[in-house]
Design an enzyme around this catalytic site. Structure first.
Site, PDB file in Angstrom:
ATOM      1  N   HIS A 163       0.850  -1.199   0.000  1.00 47.67           N
ATOM      2  CA  HIS A 163       0.000   0.000   0.000  1.00 47.67           C
ATOM      3  C   HIS A 163       0.886   1.250   0.000  1.00 47.67           C
ATOM      4  O   HIS A 163       0.689   2.167  -0.798  1.00 47.67           O
ATOM      5  CB  HIS A 163      -0.914  -0.030   1.236  1.00 47.67           C
ATOM      6  CG  HIS A 163      -1.680   1.237   1.504  1.00 47.67           C
ATOM      7  ND1 HIS A 163      -3.045   1.333   1.328  1.00 47.67           N
ATOM      8  CD2 HIS A 163      -1.272   2.456   1.949  1.00 47.67           C
ATOM      9  CE1 HIS A 163      -3.437   2.568   1.643  1.00 47.67           C
ATOM     10  NE2 HIS A 163      -2.375   3.274   2.027  1.00 47.67           N
ATOM     11  N   GLU A 164       1.860   1.270   0.886  1.00 46.59           N
ATOM     12  CA  GLU A 164       2.716   2.457   1.005  1.00 46.59           C
ATOM     13  C   GLU A 164       3.538   2.679  -0.269  1.00 46.59           C
ATOM     14  O   GLU A 164       3.647   3.800  -0.765  1.00 46.59           O
ATOM     15  CB  GLU A 164       3.642   2.334   2.218  1.00 46.59           C
ATOM     16  CG  GLU A 164       2.909   2.385   3.550  1.00 46.59           C
ATOM     17  CD  GLU A 164       2.036   3.621   3.685  1.00 46.59           C
ATOM     18  OE1 GLU A 164       2.454   4.704   3.244  1.00 46.59           O
ATOM     19  OE2 GLU A 164       0.921   3.492   4.219  1.00 46.59           O
ATOM     20  N   HIS A 167       1.676   4.265  -3.026  1.00 48.35           N
ATOM     21  CA  HIS A 167       1.581   5.731  -2.982  1.00 48.35           C
ATOM     22  C   HIS A 167       2.679   6.340  -3.865  1.00 48.35           C
ATOM     23  O   HIS A 167       2.464   7.373  -4.497  1.00 48.35           O
ATOM     24  CB  HIS A 167       1.717   6.243  -1.550  1.00 48.35           C
ATOM     25  CG  HIS A 167       0.440   6.168  -0.753  1.00 48.35           C
ATOM     26  ND1 HIS A 167      -0.742   6.704  -1.200  1.00 48.35           N
ATOM     27  CD2 HIS A 167       0.164   5.624   0.453  1.00 48.35           C
ATOM     28  CE1 HIS A 167      -1.694   6.492  -0.299  1.00 48.35           C
ATOM     29  NE2 HIS A 167      -1.164   5.831   0.723  1.00 48.35           N
ATOM     30  N   GLU A 187      -5.816   6.840  -1.854  1.00 47.69           N
ATOM     31  CA  GLU A 187      -5.835   5.793  -0.829  1.00 47.69           C
ATOM     32  C   GLU A 187      -6.343   4.464  -1.395  1.00 47.69           C
ATOM     33  O   GLU A 187      -5.802   3.400  -1.097  1.00 47.69           O
ATOM     34  CB  GLU A 187      -6.721   6.224   0.338  1.00 47.69           C
ATOM     35  CG  GLU A 187      -5.997   7.033   1.385  1.00 47.69           C
ATOM     36  CD  GLU A 187      -4.793   6.269   1.940  1.00 47.69           C
ATOM     37  OE1 GLU A 187      -4.935   5.080   2.282  1.00 47.69           O
ATOM     38  OE2 GLU A 187      -3.706   6.849   2.003  1.00 47.69           O
ATOM     39  N   ASP A 264      -8.729  14.314   8.288  1.00 47.82           N
ATOM     40  CA  ASP A 264      -8.175  13.299   7.396  1.00 47.82           C
ATOM     41  C   ASP A 264      -8.195  13.788   5.938  1.00 47.82           C
ATOM     42  O   ASP A 264      -8.510  13.038   5.021  1.00 47.82           O
ATOM     43  CB  ASP A 264      -8.936  11.974   7.555  1.00 47.82           C
ATOM     44  CG  ASP A 264      -8.264  10.803   6.840  1.00 47.82           C
ATOM     45  OD1 ASP A 264      -7.024  10.822   6.704  1.00 47.82           O
ATOM     46  OD2 ASP A 264      -8.983   9.870   6.418  1.00 47.82           O
ATOM     47  N   HIS A 269      -9.208   8.400   4.112  1.00 47.33           N
ATOM     48  CA  HIS A 269      -9.147   6.997   4.538  1.00 47.33           C
ATOM     49  C   HIS A 269     -10.531   6.404   4.796  1.00 47.33           C
ATOM     50  O   HIS A 269     -10.644   5.225   5.100  1.00 47.33           O
ATOM     51  CB  HIS A 269      -8.299   6.840   5.801  1.00 47.33           C
ATOM     52  CG  HIS A 269      -6.835   7.061   5.593  1.00 47.33           C
ATOM     53  ND1 HIS A 269      -6.247   8.283   5.740  1.00 47.33           N
ATOM     54  CD2 HIS A 269      -5.847   6.200   5.240  1.00 47.33           C
ATOM     55  CE1 HIS A 269      -4.942   8.180   5.498  1.00 47.33           C
ATOM     56  NE2 HIS A 269      -4.678   6.925   5.179  1.00 47.33           N
TER      57      HIS A 269
HETATM   58 ZN    ZN Z   1      -2.248   5.312   2.345  1.00 47.64          ZN
END
Ligand code: ZN
Lengths: 402, 100
Positions: A163-164, A167, A187, A264, A269
């Protein structure tokens, strides 16, 4: 642990940083003064070094140990691409997860690392003290150990790591702005490819996969399945301590929050649940391995998306890409159409009745078997409407070009 | 002097978003600790704010508010871009709140 990365003062920087934790106030002050005076110089060196090393690295991995510090420049080498395994299992887990993510993008999409130009992959483990997080800072991947109460060691979760890193892929492609709907798309893309890396590494079909993000993150003492569920957003956890998973699974449940840190960035998210569910539904309708067709449609769409895209723009792009890749009126394109309709982001330019007929046609459990005539008619109608939609797209493109 | 620490974002944000900001009053600290906190605050305020990190995805950000008489100073930095002086103050505060 063999060398510091940028040594430029007499006392090794990680010892200085340790001294910040000293019980003696004067020792702490002296350490802080030294760090403050040398940090700027070190920062400049670090930037030069990373530029020098960035070219043609083919995703070479390096893992550094922050030794509980907060400054990446002060971290020590734990494992390199050609070096032996580390004695530290967290460093080895991070190394392996970076490799699986890199190999996934290479083998499935022929993408050469995050930037498609071989960008090196640097991971930093043991960041700060009892740090309940893992993040991508624009250049590198950082992992905390967790506090052991709420979160465990973040290197244990392959989908969170993928996931990271994703990005990073998004930064180099669509560049979705990290707020409101484009932020929720950012996201969601990370969750989509995060789970695909996990499914690909385990060779799981759509049906076999759990479609959960971060099952390993919570400690065993916390009553929760995961951080998020793509299959059923809003159901990843429900307990007395953290309440209920607040992710929506359709537009009518869209969460409105202010575009601030506290909000957020406009609930990015939270609302990622909506495109997450659309991806899951697309993959489920197509069947087989999710990374093959559904993943390809999303990846090709990501590459042609723009930074300020809203859900509608991205939905329309996936529909168009599915048509280009698999044919207008194909099972794959109909799956995309039905999925977005189910999360209440209907594809532009397709009448509701036509979309419903095509959904029935593609969803075998939902009527195609017993209503052959209706399904066939639906297919004909939808093929026709696809052509109309494409013509409309062409006209729109011509208008834009003028 | 009143110091407040608020933390936002990160992987746990959605599950755990409503932690109330933590605060302390330096009048309640022993003399040494109060003096040290004042020094850390002064250095963090004086340090240039680290820019460039922008909205690093999933990084946590921290807002430290210092109220001294009528004057109020707000410092916000993120894990992805943080000055050493801010980190020293943050580490001190986190340790203090963990002990309390
Ligand atoms: Zn993320």
């Amino acid at each position: 642990m063999s060398r510091t990365r940028h040594v430029n003062c007499v006392i090794p920087p990680y010892i200085l940083e340790k001294l910040l934790e000293s019980d003696d106030r004067q020792v702490r002050q002296a350490a802080l003064d030294t760090l403050l005076t040398t940090a700027r110089l070190r920062g400049e060196r670090a930037v030069r070094a990373s530029f020098a090393a960035a070219a043609s690295a083919n995703g070479r991995r390096t893992v550094f140990d922050c030794e509980q510090g907060r400054f990446l420049q002060l971290a020590v080498l734990a494992r390199s691409e050609d070096g032996p395994p580390a004695t530290d299992e967290a460093a080895n887990r991070a190394f392996d997860a970076l490799g699986l993510t890199r190999d996934f993008y290479q083998e499935v999409f022929q993408r050469n690392s995050i930037d498609d130009r071989g960008m090196r992959l640097d991971g930093y483990v043991h960041f700060a003290v009892k740090f309940n997080n893992a993040f991508w800072d624009g250049r590198e991947m950082v992992f905390g150990d967790g506090d052991g109460v709420k979160f465990g060691d973040l290197t244990r979760s392959l989908d969170v790591i993928a996931h990271e890193l994703t990005h990073g892929v998004t930064d180099f492609t669509a560049g979705f702005e990290y707020h409101n709907q484009s932020g929720a798309l950012n996201e969601s893309i990370s969750d989509v490819f995060g789970t695909l890396v996990k499914q690909w590494s385990l060779k799981q079909s759509v049906e076999e996969a759990d479609w959960l993000i971060g099952t390993e993150v919570w400690t065993p003492g916390i009553d929760a399945d995961a951080l998020r569920s793509m299959k059923a957003p809003g159901t990843a956890f429900d307990n007395a301590q953290f309440g209920r998973d607040p992710q929506p699974d359709r537009m009518s449940r869209f969460v409105h929050m202010p575009d601030t840190e506290e909000g957020d960035h406009g609930a990015v998210h939270y609302n990622s649940g909506i495109p997450n569910k659309a991806f899951y539904l697309t993959a489920k309708r197509i069947g087989g391995f999710a990374w093959e067709a559904a993943g390809l449609i999303w990846y090709e769409s990501l590459k042609v998306s723009q930074a300020d895209f809203q859900f509608q723009d991205f939905a329309d792009t996936t529909y168009r890409k599915a048509g280009e890749l698999f044919g207008a009126g194909s099972t794959e394109q109909s799956a995309v159409l039905a999925a977005w309709r189910e999360v209440e982001v209907p594809i532009s330019g397709i009448p509701t009745g036509v979309a419903r007929a095509r959904s029935l046609a593609v969803d075998g459990s939902d009527g195609a078997g017993r209503e052959d005539g209706v399904a066939a008619l639906g297919r004909q109608l939808s093929a026709l409407s696809t052509r109309v939609a494409e013509l409309a797209d062409d006209v729109a493109a011509l208008k834009r070009a003028r | 002097m009143k110091v407040t620490l608020a933390t936002y974002g990160g992987q746990a944000a959605v599950a755990d978003p409503r932690l109330p900001p933590r605060e302390l009053d330096s009048d309640a600290l022993p003399g040494n600790a109060a003096a040290e906190l004042s020094r850390l605050v002064a250095q963090a305020v004086a340090a240039p704010q680290e820019g460039g990190g922008g909205r690093a995805a999933d990084a946590m950000s921290y807002t430290i508010t210092v109220e001294d008489g009528a004057r109020s100073t707000v410092l916000t930095q993120s894990d992805a871009a943080m000055s050493l002086a801010f980190a020293a103050l943050l580490t001190w505060l986190e340790k203090y709140f963990a002990k309390r």
